[in-house]
Design an enzyme around this catalytic site. Sequence first.
Site, PDB file in Angstrom:
ATOM      1  N   PHE A  26      14.587   4.118 -12.918  1.00 47.45           N
ATOM      2  CA  PHE A  26      13.872   4.342 -11.665  1.00 47.45           C
ATOM      3  C   PHE A  26      12.446   4.713 -12.020  1.00 47.45           C
ATOM      4  O   PHE A  26      12.216   5.685 -12.760  1.00 47.45           O
ATOM      5  CB  PHE A  26      14.485   5.465 -10.831  1.00 47.45           C
ATOM      6  N   GLU A  27      11.502   3.945 -11.491  1.00 45.52           N
ATOM      7  CA  GLU A  27      10.088   4.270 -11.633  1.00 45.52           C
ATOM      8  C   GLU A  27       9.355   3.753 -10.404  1.00 45.52           C
ATOM      9  O   GLU A  27       9.655   2.670  -9.916  1.00 45.52           O
ATOM     10  CB  GLU A  27       9.447   3.586 -12.845  1.00 45.52           C
ATOM     11  N   VAL A  28       8.422   4.533  -9.906  1.00 44.46           N
ATOM     12  CA  VAL A  28       7.387   4.025  -9.015  1.00 44.46           C
ATOM     13  C   VAL A  28       6.089   4.324  -9.737  1.00 44.46           C
ATOM     14  O   VAL A  28       5.851   5.482 -10.114  1.00 44.46           O
ATOM     15  CB  VAL A  28       7.417   4.689  -7.629  1.00 44.46           C
TER      16      VAL A  28
END
Length: 421
Positions: free
Chosen positions: A307-309
């Site tokens: 998960f990355e933004v």
Amino acid sequence: MAGGSARYVRYILISFFVVAVFYFVSHSSPDVLPLRPAAPGAGVVAPGKPTTKDSSSNSGSSDADNHSADLDPALYPMPMSAADEGWNSLSGIAPGPRMNATFVTLARNSDIWEIARSIRQIEDRFNRRYNYDWVFLNDKPFDATFKKVTSSLVSGKTHYGEIPKEHWSFPDFIDQEKAKKVREDMKQRKIIYGDSVSYRHMCRFESGFFFRQPLMMNYDYYWRVEPSVELFCDVHYDPFRFMKENGKKYSFVLSLYEYVETIPTLWDSVKKFMTNHPEHIAEGNSMGFLSDDGGETYNHCHFWSNFEVGDLNWLRSQAYTDFFESLDKDGGFFYERWGDAPVHSIAAGLLLKKEEVHFFNDIAYYHVPFTHCPTGEKLRTELRCHCNPKDNFDWKGYSCTSRYFDINGLSKPEGWENQSD
């Protein structure tokens, strides 16, 4: 004579019909918000109806190229808490500007039903109101089934890219016989993915190449999504816009300690980079998250990168490019088993200021075997979460999230003590 009269009547009726059509078209209003004049370099796009899918492109343009507009964010405040206006407005298209952003997924054709599940979660909890694009990347061509299913689920545009061989293969400076012996040794020691060639290609690709793909060059921000993830709570605001307006460049929801056996010399390579490129090390960085002794050794804490933004322009910066290329030349992706998670995390920890890294407590997330379930019963209720708070990993002993809070001088969410055992 009667025939001529009938023709005149038909001409008159047709004329009335044409006039009526023109009147209707000229007086009907489109089902979109009014656009403000575009400002140079605005980097936002206007909301509106879902766009037509692009189900086969290997290159293409984002919505920003087609509908560039500068909607004054002050006119569209984001509801960041249940007390804010618009918090419960979860139907229809969300008002306000859109960032030049996309979801991105690395997947194989065989992942279709697992990624379909992930897309459905993201769309139901967030993107059906925002209609952001989705980029799919694969080292092989995507098949018709993959394109058909994914394009039917995504509310924005879909784009499909094939990774070039030079981004998914052994670079010419790698001794392949040496790398093979490493894999055999790791297999005997039962190190997870220790004997996998494709896993190493994936880690190197995610570390240094996904953001350079032609399709990704159309965007400024990305949200990484993998097959079989879950999103447990409603997302009431736009995380891309939050990142832009608050100067954030990297974000996470889970953090933990890396397997020591997979990165024995990674920190040595990092220290060499720091010596050779002191100009890239940010003042006020997060070294305290990465090291317990001021940088002499690595404590193995990292943000879980499935998960990355994040900010794509940061990843494409000279600082990150120099960082990746320095590590890549040392060969640890193949002579050991360096993951993209510690690589991204160390880069964010050293090349960014502390305040440029963000923890999304309100985005509930699961990727086997760990869960981030927002801390705080009141918050979970407001977000309409369906995760079990007992599964929350944030405050367990193997998590590094407490360290993140400590080095940033942040107060931990209410109720964290009850989940620390």
